[in-house]
Design a protein around this motif. Structure first.
Motif, PDB file in Angstrom:
ATOM      1  N   ILE A   6     -44.630  -9.337 -21.314  1.00  0.00           N
ATOM      2  CA  ILE A   6     -45.704  -8.401 -21.641  1.00  0.00           C
ATOM      3  C   ILE A   6     -45.417  -7.774 -23.006  1.00  0.00           C
ATOM      4  N   PHE A   7     -46.459  -7.666 -23.811  1.00  0.00           N
ATOM      5  CA  PHE A   7     -46.317  -7.118 -25.156  1.00  0.00           C
ATOM      6  C   PHE A   7     -47.491  -6.183 -25.413  1.00  0.00           C
ATOM      7  N   HIS A   8     -47.282  -5.128 -26.213  1.00  0.00           N
ATOM      8  CA  HIS A   8     -48.385  -4.232 -26.556  1.00  0.00           C
ATOM      9  C   HIS A   8     -48.228  -3.735 -27.986  1.00  0.00           C
ATOM     10  N   ASN A   9     -49.241  -3.027 -28.479  1.00  0.00           N
ATOM     11  CA  ASN A   9     -49.334  -2.694 -29.896  1.00  0.00           C
ATOM     12  C   ASN A   9     -48.282  -1.718 -30.405  1.00  0.00           C
ATOM     13  N   GLN A  10     -47.656  -0.960 -29.520  1.00  0.00           N
ATOM     14  CA  GLN A  10     -46.612  -0.024 -29.940  1.00  0.00           C
ATOM     15  C   GLN A  10     -45.284  -0.389 -29.276  1.00  0.00           C
ATOM     16  N   ALA A  11     -45.056  -1.669 -29.147  1.00  0.00           N
ATOM     17  CA  ALA A  11     -43.881  -2.174 -28.443  1.00  0.00           C
ATOM     18  C   ALA A  11     -42.591  -1.865 -29.199  1.00  0.00           C
ATOM     19  N   GLU A  12     -41.488  -1.965 -28.464  1.00  0.00           N
ATOM     20  CA  GLU A  12     -40.155  -1.829 -29.037  1.00  0.00           C
ATOM     21  C   GLU A  12     -39.679  -3.212 -29.487  1.00  0.00           C
ATOM     22  N   VAL A 118     -33.633 -23.225 -24.955  1.00  0.00           N
ATOM     23  CA  VAL A 118     -32.667 -23.115 -23.853  1.00  0.00           C
ATOM     24  C   VAL A 118     -33.087 -22.030 -22.869  1.00  0.00           C
ATOM     25  N   ILE A 119     -33.555 -20.892 -23.366  1.00  0.00           N
ATOM     26  CA  ILE A 119     -33.956 -19.812 -22.458  1.00  0.00           C
ATOM     27  C   ILE A 119     -35.145 -20.239 -21.603  1.00  0.00           C
ATOM     28  N   THR A 120     -36.139 -20.887 -22.196  1.00  0.00           N
ATOM     29  CA  THR A 120     -37.283 -21.334 -21.401  1.00  0.00           C
ATOM     30  C   THR A 120     -36.872 -22.392 -20.384  1.00  0.00           C
ATOM     31  N   VAL A 121     -36.068 -23.358 -20.793  1.00  0.00           N
ATOM     32  CA  VAL A 121     -35.639 -24.427 -19.884  1.00  0.00           C
ATOM     33  C   VAL A 121     -34.780 -23.878 -18.752  1.00  0.00           C
ATOM     34  N   LYS A 122     -33.921 -22.916 -19.050  1.00  0.00           N
ATOM     35  CA  LYS A 122     -32.996 -22.382 -18.048  1.00  0.00           C
ATOM     36  C   LYS A 122     -33.631 -21.342 -17.133  1.00  0.00           C
ATOM     37  N   THR A 123     -34.611 -20.574 -17.635  1.00  0.00           N
ATOM     38  CA  THR A 123     -35.132 -19.436 -16.867  1.00  0.00           C
ATOM     39  C   THR A 123     -36.616 -19.516 -16.542  1.00  0.00           C
ATOM     40  N   GLY A 124     -37.366 -20.362 -17.243  1.00  0.00           N
ATOM     41  CA  GLY A 124     -38.811 -20.400 -17.045  1.00  0.00           C
ATOM     42  C   GLY A 124     -39.544 -19.270 -17.734  1.00  0.00           C
ATOM     43  N   ILE A 125     -38.843 -18.488 -18.576  1.00  0.00           N
ATOM     44  CA  ILE A 125     -39.489 -17.415 -19.330  1.00  0.00           C
ATOM     45  C   ILE A 125     -40.058 -18.002 -20.622  1.00  0.00           C
ATOM     46  N   ALA A 126     -41.325 -17.769 -20.877  1.00  0.00           N
ATOM     47  CA  ALA A 126     -41.966 -18.285 -22.084  1.00  0.00           C
ATOM     48  C   ALA A 126     -41.340 -17.670 -23.330  1.00  0.00           C
ATOM     49  N   THR A 127     -41.205 -18.470 -24.378  1.00  0.00           N
ATOM     50  CA  THR A 127     -40.708 -18.011 -25.667  1.00  0.00           C
ATOM     51  C   THR A 127     -41.656 -18.500 -26.753  1.00  0.00           C
ATOM     52  N   ALA A 128     -41.571 -17.904 -27.945  1.00  0.00           N
ATOM     53  CA  ALA A 128     -42.567 -18.170 -28.986  1.00  0.00           C
ATOM     54  C   ALA A 128     -41.930 -18.747 -30.240  1.00  0.00           C
ATOM     55  N   THR A 151     -51.079 -13.845 -30.337  1.00  0.00           N
ATOM     56  CA  THR A 151     -50.507 -14.730 -29.322  1.00  0.00           C
ATOM     57  C   THR A 151     -49.626 -13.956 -28.355  1.00  0.00           C
ATOM     58  N   LEU A 152     -48.750 -13.108 -28.873  1.00  0.00           N
ATOM     59  CA  LEU A 152     -47.855 -12.346 -28.001  1.00  0.00           C
ATOM     60  C   LEU A 152     -48.609 -11.296 -27.178  1.00  0.00           C
ATOM     61  N   LEU A 153     -49.742 -10.847 -27.680  1.00  0.00           N
ATOM     62  CA  LEU A 153     -50.553  -9.867 -26.954  1.00  0.00           C
ATOM     63  C   LEU A 153     -51.384 -10.500 -25.836  1.00  0.00           C
ATOM     64  N   THR A 154     -51.448 -11.827 -25.824  1.00  0.00           N
ATOM     65  CA  THR A 154     -52.188 -12.538 -24.779  1.00  0.00           C
ATOM     66  C   THR A 154     -51.550 -12.265 -23.421  1.00  0.00           C
ATOM     67  N   LYS A 155     -52.376 -12.003 -22.428  1.00  0.00           N
ATOM     68  CA  LYS A 155     -51.875 -11.663 -21.094  1.00  0.00           C
ATOM     69  C   LYS A 155     -51.872 -12.894 -20.184  1.00  0.00           C
ATOM     70  N   LYS A 156     -51.100 -12.799 -19.142  1.00  0.00           N
ATOM     71  CA  LYS A 156     -51.058 -13.870 -18.146  1.00  0.00           C
ATOM     72  C   LYS A 156     -52.462 -14.142 -17.630  1.00  0.00           C
ATOM     73  N   THR A 315     -48.156 -20.424 -33.842  1.00  0.00           N
ATOM     74  CA  THR A 315     -47.206 -19.914 -32.852  1.00  0.00           C
ATOM     75  C   THR A 315     -47.328 -20.756 -31.592  1.00  0.00           C
ATOM     76  N   PHE A 316     -46.298 -21.548 -31.318  1.00  0.00           N
ATOM     77  CA  PHE A 316     -46.265 -22.419 -30.145  1.00  0.00           C
ATOM     78  C   PHE A 316     -45.482 -21.722 -29.036  1.00  0.00           C
ATOM     79  N   VAL A 317     -46.077 -21.631 -27.863  1.00  0.00           N
ATOM     80  CA  VAL A 317     -45.450 -20.922 -26.743  1.00  0.00           C
ATOM     81  C   VAL A 317     -44.826 -21.926 -25.788  1.00  0.00           C
ATOM     82  N   ASN A 318     -43.510 -21.936 -25.729  1.00  0.00           N
ATOM     83  CA  ASN A 318     -42.811 -22.820 -24.805  1.00  0.00           C
ATOM     84  C   ASN A 318     -43.174 -22.467 -23.368  1.00  0.00           C
TER      85      ASN A 318
END
Length: 338
Positions: A6-12, A118-128, A151-156, A315-318
């Motif tokens: 999850i990402f938003h406009n005032q993210a850390e 590696v993170i996407t393959v090992k955990t299933g967490i999308a990366t950009a 792209t990062l602001l796109t929601k599930k 921006t390609f999302v794994n």
């Protein structure tokens, strides 16, 4: 199932250098980039490794891994954004605590693409896979590169569409800075290996810089069969690659190894970024390589796409479910976060 951060406009945002950091004479570039993020409304924290560089890396493998692990497990951070790539991220991957990673975006390319992969393959967490932080320091950003944010602001459950560039940068001109950082002067044309003018590919995105990803073939960090079975429920992979420094015969050897390792057994296509490498060896050209690869894997292949070291890049999302449509040299990339 793929997990989408999850990402938003005032993210850390957290800046760390798991590969190369920024040497002192170039700190001004990092300061400029961080300031641009703050002007956008983001909060930025910076690790120690971002500011150091010695012996082809920002710090020891342990220091890089410790800083990265801390950020990966911090629930307040929505994006880890390295300054740029480098050479020796491979030293770090066995030191990452994958079980403690909390879903958050990681964005970058070049050597950073190995971390993403590696993170996407090992955990299933999308990366950009997309721009690095340093290349966002300009007073403005071209339309293709700027899509990282949307792209990062796109929601599930949502979809994000991107379109091929009109022009690309032929060479870097660091002594002649431009407002958009890149000098986009050459006409972009995506091409199919069989000269088809219209072509569509569908599958789950996965890939990155082939120079570094090849080093996890046959290791637990490149177990594509497990990734497909566990996280993709058997869906096919739409591979994307870009070449930084490899010549044509090195590419040929690498892709034969990938084929032998079963990476293309359940794939729907392969796309390649533009490259200033692809050096011909003893008459063996990049066109020969693409032709041989197509015969080997029996998959459609598109090349000279907006990806990698010849900017701009999409921006390609794994992990994302994607569709690439090519029509007369122009293309559309649609990625659904499903």
């Amino acid at each position: 199932m793929i997990t989408y951060p999850i990402f938003h406009n005032q993210a850390e945002l957290a800046v760390t250098a798991p590969s190369s950091g920024v040497p002192q004479p170039m700190h001004y570039l990092l300061h400029q980039s961080i300031q641009k993020m703050k002007e956008k409304g983001y909060h930025v924290q910076t690790g120690e490794t971002a500011w150091t560089q010695e012996n082809a890396k920002s710090a020891s493998a342990k220091k890089r891994a410790d800083e990265l692990n801390k950020m990966l497990s911090d629930p307040s951070i929505q994006l880890i954004f390295p300054p740029w790539g480098g050479e020796l991220l491979l030293e770090v991957i066995e030191l990452i605590d994958y079980e403690k990673i909390l879903p958050k975006w990681i964005l970058g390319y070049s050597d950073i693409s190995l971390l993403l992969f590696v993170i996407t393959v090992k955990t299933g967490i999308a990366t950009a896979h997309g721009t690095n932080l340093i290349d966002l320091r300009g007073t403005s950003t071209d339309d293709v590169t700027a899509k990282w944010e949307e792209t990062l602001l796109t929601k599930k459950g949502e979809r994000i569409d991107q379109y091929s560039s009109i022009h690309y940068q032929k060479s870097w001109m660091h002594d002649n800075p431009s407002p958009e950082v890149f000098h986009l002067t050459e006409k972009t044309e995506w091409k199919a290996v069989d000269d088809k003018k219209e072509l569509t590919m569908k599958g789950r995105m996965l890939g990155g810089c082939i120079d570094v990803i090849r080093h996890v073939i046959g290791t637990p960090y490149g177990d594509i069969r497990q990734f497909q079975n566990h996280y993709l429920q058997g869906e096919s992979i739409l591979w994307y690659f870009e070449n930084c420094e490899m010549n044509t015969v090195d590419l040929r050897r690498t892709f034969i190894q990938m084929k032998l390792a079963g990476w293309f057994k359940n794939a729907s296509g392969i796309v390649f970024g533009r490259s200033s490498a692809n050096e011909t060896v003893d008459g063996y050209s990049i066109a020969d390589f693409y032709k041989d690869l197509k015969e080997d894997v029996q998959l459609p292949i598109i090349y000279d796409i907006d990806c990698g070291h010849v900017p701009p890049q999409m921006t390609f999302v794994n992990g994302a479910r994607a569709e690439i449509t090519l029509q007369n040299g122009e293309a559309k990339l649609s990625q659904a976060f499903l």
